[in-house]
Design a protein around this motif. Sequence first.
Motif, mmCIF file in Angstrom:
data_model
loop_
_atom_site.group_PDB
_atom_site.id
_atom_site.type_symbol
_atom_site.label_atom_id
_atom_site.label_comp_id
_atom_site.label_asym_id
_atom_site.label_seq_id
_atom_site.Cartn_x
_atom_site.Cartn_y
_atom_site.Cartn_z
ATOM 1 N N UNK A 110 0.861 -1.184 0.000
ATOM 2 C CA UNK A 110 0.000 0.000 0.000
ATOM 3 C C UNK A 110 0.900 1.238 0.000
ATOM 4 N N UNK A 111 0.829 1.977 -1.088
ATOM 5 C CA UNK A 111 1.721 3.124 -1.269
ATOM 6 C C UNK A 111 1.447 4.221 -0.232
ATOM 7 N N UNK A 112 0.184 4.394 0.145
ATOM 8 C CA UNK A 112 -0.163 5.487 1.071
ATOM 9 C C UNK A 112 0.424 5.264 2.459
ATOM 10 N N UNK A 113 0.357 4.021 2.916
ATOM 11 C CA UNK A 113 0.871 3.763 4.265
ATOM 12 C C UNK A 113 2.297 3.234 4.242
ATOM 13 N N UNK A 129 5.978 -3.738 7.923
ATOM 14 C CA UNK A 129 6.883 -2.865 7.163
ATOM 15 C C UNK A 129 7.715 -3.677 6.179
ATOM 16 N N UNK A 130 7.977 -4.892 6.568
ATOM 17 C CA UNK A 130 8.835 -5.781 5.768
ATOM 18 C C UNK A 130 8.141 -7.126 5.628
ATOM 19 N N UNK A 415 18.093 5.550 7.891
ATOM 20 C CA UNK A 415 17.802 6.726 7.048
ATOM 21 C C UNK A 415 16.424 7.299 7.345
ATOM 22 N N UNK A 416 15.761 6.738 8.293
ATOM 23 C CA UNK A 416 14.374 7.101 8.629
ATOM 24 C C UNK A 416 13.470 7.014 7.392
ATOM 25 N N UNK A 417 13.759 6.028 6.560
ATOM 26 C CA UNK A 417 12.924 5.787 5.372
ATOM 27 C C UNK A 417 11.856 4.758 5.714
ATOM 28 N N UNK A 418 10.875 4.672 4.818
ATOM 29 C CA UNK A 418 9.795 3.718 5.067
ATOM 30 C C UNK A 418 10.120 2.349 4.490
ATOM 31 N N UNK A 419 10.824 2.352 3.367
ATOM 32 C CA UNK A 419 11.075 1.075 2.702
ATOM 33 C C UNK A 419 12.263 1.208 1.767
ATOM 34 N N UNK A 420 12.721 0.080 1.280
ATOM 35 C CA UNK A 420 13.891 0.047 0.409
ATOM 36 C C UNK A 420 13.568 -0.809 -0.812
ATOM 37 N N UNK A 486 5.429 8.122 4.468
ATOM 38 C CA UNK A 486 4.305 8.900 3.942
ATOM 39 C C UNK A 486 4.069 10.172 4.757
ATOM 40 N N UNK A 487 3.867 11.257 4.053
ATOM 41 C CA UNK A 487 3.555 12.518 4.718
ATOM 42 C C UNK A 487 4.786 13.261 5.195
#
Length: 488
Positions: A110-113, A129-130, A415-420, A486-487
């Motif tokens: 889900x791209x939004x979350x 998340x993974x 990196x405080x990223x959501x995903x890789x 996101x956001x």
Amino acid sequence: MEAPLDALIVGAGFGGLAAAIECRDHGLKHIEIIDAASGVGGTWRLNTYPGAACDVPSHLYSYSFAQRRDWKSLCPAQPDILSYIEDVVREKGLHGLITPDTRATACSWDQDSALWTTTTNTGRSISSRVVILATGQLHQASTPDIEGADDFAGEMFHSAEWNHDINLANKRVAVVGTGASAVQFVPEVAETAAHLDVYQRSGNWFMPRRNRSYPKPLALAIRWIPGVQTFRRGFVFRYGEALTLMIRHPRTWGLLGRLRSTLFMRWQLKDPVLRTKLWPDYTFGCKRVLFSSFFLPALQQPNVDLQTDAISRITATGIVTSDGVEHDTDVLIWATGFRTQDFMFPMKITGRSGKRLEDMWATGSHAHLGITVPEFPSLFIMYGPNTNTSGGSILVFLEAQARYIRQAILATTSRRAAAVEVKTEVELQSDVDTQSAFEGTAWVRCHSWYRPSEGRVVNNWPLYMSDYLQLTAQFDPDEFDFISVPGS
Ligand code: NAP
């Protein structure tokens, strides 16, 4: 919907458990492992056929971080491997993470979350998340579609779904297939069945493997003399690399393997007619070399016949071969392997742009290092495409994958990223490199479960274990895109 997990792991075999241990030991707190089976062990829980064992020595076919000095023999039997896995689960305190009897049916991003949602056959919807898919390559039994099979009135089962309720004594048994599974149980079935027909489509290259229990002095030396176990593990690693050398260089080193196998097979097969029937017609190492000192002698027992005419059809009472003969059969055992190209399917996996993994892999599965696929952020595969080994231990690969995945996850969080997500050009280049590394090797000289049709080899790793260890040792963030929270 439950709160998002740090990681959902699908599969509680050697791979999934390695990933769980690696991730948890590096700080991931919320991990769940689901498995369709009723417990841990994967293939070692499911394959219980008589004589089931691993033909890779236990010193290497075990986790580097959970070495044992009390294996009973060089190659452990299935119950010993399963109890080893259960012991590791206990020692590492993994029980609380594992949910058995739960099959993942679909998984979508889900791209939004920036989260994955995995649905299960038990009606759950798991957010994470993974996602780590550790379903392996050898878990979906393959049974050929042969005319009349549904009409067979006797008992019929696949080697990976052995029916222990059936007593084979006084029965006429048929085994179709002569791969690594069949060579382990045919000698056992030959001991009990009244008559056994073994249906072979292709001959195989054999190497000796007696696997007697360790003599007491050796068992004591392994147990009590420091370094003996480590030395043996290192030796088995190099032995595996030597086998890969032979497969990679069929015109030179491969001739040595072929010679060793030829001498062994000629010694075991005195009857020239039987020898001709069993002799492989392909390059040494193209299909899996079979390690057994008992299969070829079993075929020479008076109650056993090797059938090499193709199967034309199956009747209610037997198997009809292309020469028109019907062979009476009470029990039919399929030793016809696995749907090795299916990987985690029929699970429906939908990535970032709505594409399905099965569509992306329609012309052949590929993933960067067998682990990551573009457009599927933070989705990792264990024992994925091009990571099977014909000359080593899959445990070496699984541990390497677990370490690599853990690095990818930590690089994302740091990196405080959501995903890789692996870059498309990186994955494409890695696929080109992998496929071109097969050129000139034995693997491309026949059809096998690694390479079912002309063209690409889908399942095997083309190089050495040491190459895979080197390539996966250091996760390279430049090969990946990091997706923002996101956001933010
Ligand atoms: P497999 O190696 O794929 O063997 C399948 C056998 O069935 C082959 O002899 C194949 O013949 C035959 N076959 C397939 N379709 C057929 C058909 N339509 N008609 C007639 N014969 C047919 O399967 P497996 O023995 O279950 O082993 C699979 C893999 O599991 C192994 O390669 C290995 O990686 C792993 N395994 C490992 C161990 C171990 O000790 N480490 C033990 C067992 C299994 P062709 O050769 O002509 O295709």
